[in-house]
Design an enzyme around this catalytic site. Structure first.
Site, mmCIF file in Angstrom:
data_model
loop_
_atom_site.group_PDB
_atom_site.id
_atom_site.type_symbol
_atom_site.label_atom_id
_atom_site.label_comp_id
_atom_site.label_asym_id
_atom_site.label_seq_id
_atom_site.Cartn_x
_atom_site.Cartn_y
_atom_site.Cartn_z
ATOM 1 N N GLU A 144 -37.246 -41.684 31.988
ATOM 2 C CA GLU A 144 -38.145 -42.031 30.886
ATOM 3 C C GLU A 144 -37.360 -42.259 29.595
ATOM 4 O O GLU A 144 -36.305 -41.655 29.379
ATOM 5 C CB GLU A 144 -39.174 -40.904 30.677
ATOM 6 C CG GLU A 144 -40.101 -40.740 31.867
ATOM 7 C CD GLU A 144 -41.191 -39.689 31.645
ATOM 8 O OE1 GLU A 144 -41.270 -39.107 30.533
ATOM 9 O OE2 GLU A 144 -41.958 -39.444 32.589
ATOM 10 N N SER A 194 -44.734 -37.054 39.052
ATOM 11 C CA SER A 194 -46.175 -36.750 39.140
ATOM 12 C C SER A 194 -46.413 -35.829 40.334
ATOM 13 O O SER A 194 -47.491 -35.250 40.468
ATOM 14 C CB SER A 194 -46.994 -38.034 39.289
ATOM 15 O OG SER A 194 -46.481 -38.844 40.340
ATOM 16 N N GLU A 196 -46.293 -47.739 30.789
ATOM 17 C CA GLU A 196 -47.452 -46.870 31.043
ATOM 18 C C GLU A 196 -48.349 -46.797 29.816
ATOM 19 O O GLU A 196 -47.889 -46.489 28.706
ATOM 20 C CB GLU A 196 -46.984 -45.458 31.448
ATOM 21 C CG GLU A 196 -48.163 -44.522 31.708
ATOM 22 C CD GLU A 196 -47.838 -43.284 32.512
ATOM 23 O OE1 GLU A 196 -46.682 -43.112 32.954
ATOM 24 O OE2 GLU A 196 -48.770 -42.469 32.690
ATOM 25 N N LYS A 218 -35.426 -43.346 38.565
ATOM 26 C CA LYS A 218 -36.217 -43.729 37.384
ATOM 27 C C LYS A 218 -36.062 -42.638 36.335
ATOM 28 O O LYS A 218 -35.998 -41.451 36.688
ATOM 29 C CB LYS A 218 -37.696 -43.902 37.746
ATOM 30 C CG LYS A 218 -38.570 -44.253 36.527
ATOM 31 C CD LYS A 218 -39.958 -44.725 36.906
ATOM 32 C CE LYS A 218 -40.935 -43.628 37.227
ATOM 33 N NZ LYS A 218 -41.153 -42.647 36.143
HETATM 34 O O1 KIV Z 1 -44.266 -39.862 38.128
HETATM 35 C C1 KIV Z 1 -44.935 -40.892 38.345
HETATM 36 O O2 KIV Z 1 -45.738 -40.969 39.275
HETATM 37 C C2 KIV Z 1 -44.757 -42.021 37.447
HETATM 38 C C3 KIV Z 1 -45.713 -43.163 37.571
HETATM 39 C C4 KIV Z 1 -46.979 -42.817 36.890
HETATM 40 C C5 KIV Z 1 -45.130 -44.418 37.063
HETATM 41 O O3 KIV Z 1 -43.881 -42.005 36.629
#
Ligand code: KIV
EC number: 2.1.2.11
Length: 288
Positions: free
Chosen positions: A139, A69, A205, A137
């Site tokens: 997806e 993000s 999400e 992390k």
């Molecule tokens: O990139 C991000 O900030 C995220 C959150 C919305 C979980 O993946």
């Protein structure tokens, strides 16, 4: 019941709590696992630079996500899609430098893991080795199973991310996921798949609250909700939304805890007026 599992199910005195506990060392994924066993809820915030991250670290936020993000909230892109691995590595390293206790989770950006497990391992290794992230992390549920498995086998903790996956905005838009029986069953399959692959936690999400609650009950790893209702084990918000810095509309699921955009704008205007009117600098701001 073993002695260890008996000890884990004892009511906690709170001293080990992820938020508000007495610990000062860096939080690990094992601490996150134990928190689920204690039934403890915890907060996660995004950060993209050392100074903001240091504020959240000092506030006791146990997990900081260097989210992609950053694309929309820090780097001026329209979506997360253009964010590069070089950018994520640089931002993640800054966040690690700004913190002492928080577990730093760094996002693998679009295009850095979709080719397969080996590409994912090469990319994740940069975030862990060059930036110092404690976990990464990525997806995707079933479709990312093999990537998660190889990373975990290689010693890199993985937080998964299912439901709305913003890197797929060109294919799925920004819509609630998991509505209807078939979509709900797919979300449950995705959740189990990332758990079976070895993920230590999973972001849900923009999914219906009832479905997020069911996933949270079924999984033994913690769920981290964003727009997923009150029953998930943890909650995450994008910091610029949470503190009111994001311009324009923010999603309905955001709670705004401050109005930084107003505060910063007012301060900038006061400074400009002082400069134009000669009120700044004064004698106390001058050196001789
Ligand atoms: O990139 C991000 O900030 C995220 C959150 C919305 C979980 O993946």
């Amino acid at each position: 019941m073993t002695q260890l599992s008996a000890a884990r199910t004892q009511p906690s005195d709170g001293s080990k709590a992820l938020y508000g506990g007495k610990g000062t060392r860096r939080i690990t994924v094992r601490d996150i696992t134990l928190a689920k066993e204690r039934g403890e809820k915890w907060p996660m915030l995004t950060a993209y630079d050392a100074m903001t991250a240091s504020v959240f670290d000092e506030a006791g936020i146990p997990v900081i996500l260097v989210g992609d993000s950053a694309g929309n909230c820090h780097l001026g892109y329209d979506t997360t899609v253009p964010v590069t691995l070089d950018e994520m590595t640089m931002l993640s390293a800054a966040v690690v430098r700004g913190t002492r206790r928080s577990l730093i989770v760094a996002d693998l950006p679009f295009g850095s893991y979709q080719e397969g497990p080996v590409q994912a391992l090469r990319s994740a290794t940069r975030l862990v080795k060059e930036a110092g992230a404690g976990a990464v992390k990525l997806e995707g549920g079933e479709r990312s199973h093999e990537q998660i498995r190889l990373l975990v086998e290689s010693g890199i903790p993985v937080m998964a991310h299912i439901g709305l996956t913003p890197q797929s905005v060109n294919a799925m838009g920004y819509r609630v996921q998991g509505r209807g029986e078939e979509a709900a069953q797919q979300l449950l399959r995705d959740a189990k798949s990332v758990q079976d692959a070895g993920a230590f936690a999973v972001v849900l999400e923009l999914v219906p609250a009832e479905l997020a609650a069911e996933v949270t009950r079924v999984l033994h790893i913690p769920t981290v909700g964003i727009g997923a209702g009150p029953e998930t084990d943890a909650q995450v918000l994008v910091w610029t939304d949470m503190l009111g810095l994001t311009g324009g509309r923010v999603p309905k699921f955001v709670k705004q805890y401050a109005d930084l955009r107003q505060i910063m704008g007012d301060a900038a205007r006061s400074f400009a007026e002082d400069v134009v009117g000669g009120a700044f600098p004064q004698e106390e701001h001058s050196v001789h």
